[in-house]
Design a protein around this motif. Structure first.
Motif, PDB file in Angstrom:
ATOM      1  N   ASP A 153       0.824  -1.227  -0.215  1.00  0.00           N
ATOM      2  CA  ASP A 153       0.089   0.000   0.008  1.00  0.00           C
ATOM      3  C   ASP A 153       0.965   1.161  -0.029  1.00  0.00           C
ATOM      4  O   ASP A 153       1.817   1.399   0.595  1.00  0.00           O
ATOM      5  N   PRO A 154       0.345   2.188  -0.776  1.00  0.00           N
ATOM      6  CA  PRO A 154       1.138   3.488  -0.528  1.00  0.00           C
ATOM      7  C   PRO A 154       1.764   3.937   0.681  1.00  0.00           C
ATOM      8  O   PRO A 154       2.949   4.547   0.724  1.00  0.00           O
ATOM      9  N   HIS A 243       4.418   0.682  -5.123  1.00  0.00           N
ATOM     10  CA  HIS A 243       3.017   0.718  -4.743  1.00  0.00           C
ATOM     11  C   HIS A 243       2.149   1.009  -6.068  1.00  0.00           C
ATOM     12  O   HIS A 243       2.985   1.269  -7.244  1.00  0.00           O
TER      13      HIS A 243
END
Length: 367
Positions: A153-154, A243
């Motif tokens: 995830d970012p 990501h």
């Protein structure tokens, strides 16, 4: 020189030529008086226009683009006599040589180096006229990626602040990941929206495809520069987690060209302009001049990319008789999560043609 001003597409062929001094001449756009040096296409505003080397040999005109000769194939004997010129890159070998066919092919290519190579090849074919048909092809729902990439995830990607070699590598790795996605976003907007008809019944102008082929080529160049720099610093692309946050915005706007232009090419691209000064300062503080030079190339090109997004968003709004700025605000609020966050690179955005009226109303109000 390209006849469309990279600011907002003004007709440069109607502009005036003025003396800049020191023997240099500039072409002025008749719309907003942006100047472009006739020697190299540079502008005092920070924009860059394409300038092509033209040579005449035995009564034939040869136009040297960035990657290859175009318009007229050359014989080996002509190449031998001409010295500076090089053979023309051969055209597509497949029976389906449409632009959208190749866009879908590139989107389906998992290896980033091969993606870059294909992008540069197709850009050359398009600019030289080896590919003329826009065509129609179904892009994949998501671009392919190499199986050995670690995707997170970012918010879980750690980049550091550039104070150490490891954190500078992490920042460059993150930028390379963004550029790989940017290549795909450029080809996806070409393939996904190629058959869009505007409210006046007309298809998208050919200039739309010219612009986004150029953007794809720029992003491929950026990835190549970053990958090379990572190697020089003892790393490689894929050494760190990545990501796919950018593609979420592409998925959310896959049904609406105006929304895609607004969110991906006017919000995310413009955000790249905002973070540039701080990122550049971090590398400069460590004396990493080689990386600084790369970041400057990225920044100058990204200004033209924001300008391209703005140009086509404005064009479509005008054709469809929509008020540009309120329509932009509506689409961003609908498809972008949260508010736009300062600080903004006001000068960079202004150079791209985006005044404060576009983005300040999207900032969280102070209470």
């Amino acid at each position: 020189m390209d006849s469309a001003c990279p600011h907002e597409g003004g007709p440069l062929e109607q502009g005036d030529i003025e003396d800049l001094g020191d023997g240099k001449l500039a072409l002025l756009c008749p719309w907003h008086l942006f100047d472009f040096c006739l020697d190299d296409g540079s502008s005092s505003t920070g924009l860059q226009n394409q300038v092509y080397d033209v040579q005449v040999y035995e009564g034939k005109v040869y136009i040297k683009t960035q990657n290859a000769l175009s318009l007229i194939p050359m014989k080996d004997t002509e190449v031998a006599h001409c010295g500076k010129l090089s053979p023309q890159i051969s055209g597509p070998s497949t029976s389906d040589g449409s632009l959208t066919h190749w866009a879908a092919q590139i989107l389906g290519t998992p290896d980033p180096s091969e993606k870059v190579r294909l992008t540069e090849q197709v850009k050359t074919w398009w600019e030289s006229g080896a590919i003329t048909d826009i065509g129609e092809a179904e892009p994949p729902s998501q671009p392919n990626r190499k199986a050995d990439l670690t995707v997170r995830d970012p918010g879980k990607i750690k980049r550091g602040k550039g104070g150490t070699l490891a954190s500078r590598v992490a920042l460059l790795h993150s930028l390379a990941n963004i550029e790989q996605w940017a290549i795909d976003l450029s080809w996806d907007i070409i393939a996904r929206f190629a058959k869009v008809n505007l409210s006046n019944g007309e298809p998208l102008p050919r200039g739309f495809f010219n612009d986004f082929v150029k953007v794809a080529g720029d992003e491929a160049k950026h990835y190549g520069l970053l990958e090379k720099r990572l190697t020089e610093l003892g790393s490689f692309f894929g050494a760190l987690p990545v990501h796919n946050g950018l593609w979420q915005s592409a998925s959310d706007t896959s049904h609406d060209l105006l929304a895609r232009l607004a969110v991906v090419h006017m919000v995310h691209e413009a955000r790249g302009l905002d973070v540039h000064p701080q990122t550049l300062a971090r590398f400069a503080a460590q004396g990493d001049e080689d990386s600084v030079k790369i970041l400057e190339v990225l920044y100058n090109d990204e200004i033209t990319h924001v300008a391209a997004g703005l140009r086509w968003f404005t064009y479509i709004c005008l054709v469809e008789e929509k008020d540009c700025v309120p329509t932009f605000h509506e689409l961003v609020r609908l498809h972008f999560k949260g508010y736009l966050k300062p600080p903004f690179n006001t000068e960079g955005r202004k150079t791209a043609g985006m005044g404060e009226e576009w983005y300040l109303p999207l900032v969280k109000p102070v209470r």
